[in-house]
Scaffold this motif. Structure first.
Motif, short mmCIF file in Angstrom:
data_model
loop_
_atom_site.label_atom_id
_atom_site.label_comp_id
_atom_site.label_asym_id
_atom_site.label_seq_id
_atom_site.Cartn_x
_atom_site.Cartn_y
_atom_site.Cartn_z
N SER A 287 6.80 1.39 -8.56
CA SER A 287 6.24 0.13 -8.08
C SER A 287 7.37 -0.72 -7.54
O SER A 287 8.54 -0.35 -7.60
CB SER A 287 5.52 -0.60 -9.23
OG SER A 287 6.48 -1.15 -10.13
N GLY B 270 0.82 -1.21 0.00
CA GLY B 270 0.00 0.00 0.00
C GLY B 270 0.85 1.26 0.00
O GLY B 270 0.54 2.24 -0.68
N ASN C 14 -11.71 8.60 -4.60
CA ASN C 14 -10.72 9.53 -5.12
C ASN C 14 -11.42 10.70 -5.80
O ASN C 14 -12.37 10.51 -6.56
CB ASN C 14 -9.82 8.81 -6.13
CG ASN C 14 -8.52 9.56 -6.36
OD1 ASN C 14 -8.17 10.44 -5.59
ND2 ASN C 14 -7.82 9.23 -7.42
N MET D 231 -3.64 -3.67 1.69
CA MET D 231 -3.04 -2.83 0.67
C MET D 231 -4.03 -1.76 0.19
O MET D 231 -3.69 -0.57 0.09
CB MET D 231 -2.59 -3.68 -0.52
CG MET D 231 -2.04 -2.91 -1.69
SD MET D 231 -1.55 -3.99 -3.05
CE MET D 231 -3.15 -4.65 -3.55
N ASP D 232 -5.28 -2.15 -0.09
CA ASP D 232 -6.29 -1.19 -0.51
C ASP D 232 -6.55 -0.15 0.57
O ASP D 232 -6.73 1.04 0.28
CB ASP D 232 -7.58 -1.91 -0.87
CG ASP D 232 -7.49 -2.67 -2.17
OD1 ASP D 232 -6.56 -2.38 -2.96
OD2 ASP D 232 -8.31 -3.57 -2.40
N ASN E 182 -7.00 9.26 0.87
CA ASN E 182 -7.65 9.67 -0.38
C ASN E 182 -9.16 9.76 -0.26
O ASN E 182 -9.80 10.40 -1.09
CB ASN E 182 -7.31 8.69 -1.50
CG ASN E 182 -5.88 8.82 -1.97
OD1 ASN E 182 -5.22 9.81 -1.65
ND2 ASN E 182 -5.38 7.84 -2.69
N LEU F 138 2.32 1.72 -3.50
CA LEU F 138 1.36 2.21 -4.47
C LEU F 138 1.10 3.71 -4.34
O LEU F 138 0.56 4.33 -5.27
CB LEU F 138 0.04 1.46 -4.32
CG LEU F 138 0.04 0.01 -4.84
CD1 LEU F 138 -1.31 -0.66 -4.56
CD2 LEU F 138 0.34 -0.03 -6.33
N ARG F 139 1.50 4.31 -3.24
CA ARG F 139 1.34 5.75 -3.08
C ARG F 139 2.47 6.52 -3.77
O ARG F 139 2.43 7.75 -3.85
CB ARG F 139 1.28 6.12 -1.60
CG ARG F 139 0.12 5.49 -0.84
CD ARG F 139 -0.01 6.08 0.55
NE ARG F 139 -0.45 7.47 0.48
CZ ARG F 139 -1.72 7.86 0.37
NH1 ARG F 139 -2.68 6.95 0.35
NH2 ARG F 139 -2.03 9.13 0.32
N THR G 97 2.61 -5.53 -10.81
CA THR G 97 2.15 -4.14 -10.83
C THR G 97 2.44 -3.49 -12.17
O THR G 97 1.60 -2.76 -12.72
CB THR G 97 2.83 -3.34 -9.70
OG1 THR G 97 2.61 -3.99 -8.45
CG2 THR G 97 2.28 -1.92 -9.64
N HIS H 187 -3.52 2.21 0.79
CA HIS H 187 -3.46 3.01 -0.43
C HIS H 187 -4.48 4.14 -0.41
O HIS H 187 -4.22 5.26 -0.87
CB HIS H 187 -3.68 2.10 -1.64
CG HIS H 187 -3.56 2.82 -2.95
ND1 HIS H 187 -4.30 2.49 -4.05
CD2 HIS H 187 -2.79 3.87 -3.34
CE1 HIS H 187 -3.99 3.29 -5.05
NE2 HIS H 187 -3.08 4.13 -4.65
N SER H 188 -5.67 3.87 0.15
CA SER H 188 -6.73 4.87 0.14
C SER H 188 -6.86 5.62 1.45
O SER H 188 -7.82 6.38 1.64
CB SER H 188 -8.08 4.18 -0.17
OG SER H 188 -8.41 3.23 0.83
#
Length: 288
Positions: free
Chosen positions: A135, A127, A276, A192-193, A200, A130-131, A140, A196-197
């Motif tokens: 990669s 995660g 997002n 990870m999701d 966001n 991915l920011r 990916t 990553h968010s």
């Protein structure tokens, strides 16, 4: 002002290298310290390297990961961008070196707990990666290429690849180990999701009120957010109404709620999560 400065920082080289370093090291730690000692396989190219290592006993998962990435980097150079290629090259180097030299083991006896722990650590690492504008290599890169050329979702590509990998694993490895590996991959995909968010997610708000213009003025002046009037019509009354739409940061939602019901105690307010938001005052479009 602060958000603009934060966006500027996120585009700097040192920031992206830091994300790739921390994320790649965390991912390798989860693999070496927890997953490999239990005989699990992860998804993606690293999981393929682990599987080959189990089957042959030759080299190490880290070196197999590096070798499998070589043809993938050719595709990244040809089909994505030079900046993405260089960042990803660095991310792969960090992941490979960390996986090669981390020897510490977590000594988690219960395999189910080990699968969840490994998935959590690896997912946090991915995660963070991915920011960045690069990669850690592997799937990916392939997923980004397929997404840019044919609009295939990253999750779809990873799912299809991992499905084939685990089917092969079922034919040659212990079934329990494969099932624990599925738990590991599911856990790290969820973590990870989330990571990553994490910063966001925004709140999209629809407000139906007789005082919508007063509310909009306060949103502009005090919350410093934009707002849009949408034309609506009451289904019961048949009267034309203005529906106010705005998007705010999570921490601004309570202030917006207080503003709305201070002006109109009978207002109708609908709040939706949105992953997002691209545009002035929020995120900019991520270009690799």
């Amino acid at each position: 002002m602060f958000e603009r400065e934060l966006r500027n920082v996120s585009m700097t080289v040192w920031w992206n290298l830091a994300l790739l370093t921390i994320g790649g090291t965390l991912f390798s730690l989860g693999m070496n310290a927890i997953a490999v000692p239990h005989g699990f396989i992860s998804g993606g190219i690293f999981g393929t390297g682990i599987y080959i290592y189990y089957a042959t006993g030759v080299l190490s998962p880290a070196l197999w990961y590096l070798l499998l990435n070589l043809p993938i980097f050719v595709l990244g150079w040809l089909f994505v961008s030079r900046r993405f290629f260089l960042y990803s090259l660095y991310g792969t180097a960090v992941t490979t070196l960390a996986a090669q030299f981390i020897t510490w083991q977590a000594h988690i006896a219960n395999p189910l707990l080990a699968a969840v722990a490994a998935g959590t650590v690896c997912g946090a690492g991915l995660g963070i990666v991915l920011r960045s504008l690069g990669s850690e290599g592997g799937m990916t890169i392939i997923a980004i290429i397929l997404h840019q050329r044919w609009s295939m979702r990253v999750g779809q590509v990873s799912f299809l690849y991992n499905f084939v990998l685990f089917m092969v694993g079922l034919a040659t490895l212990d079934v329990d180990m494969v099932l624990y590996s599925v738990i590991l991959v599911y856990t790290y995909s969820q973590v990870m999701d989330y990571v990553h968010s994490l910063f966001n997610q925004r709140k999209m708000v629809f407000i139906i009120s007789e005082c919508s213009e007063c509310i909009a003025a306060e949103i502009l002046q005090h919350l410093h957010r934009g707002a849009t009037f949408l034309q609506g019509k009451g289904a019961f009354t048949g009267r034309d109404k203005q529906v106010l739409m705005t998007v705010v940061q999570n921490y601004q939602l309570k202030r917006l709620e207080e503003t709305v019901f201070r002006h109109d105690p009978n207002a109708f307010m609908i709040v939706e999560n949105t992953f997002n938001v691209l545009g002035t005052g929020f995120s900019t479009r991520k270009v690799y």
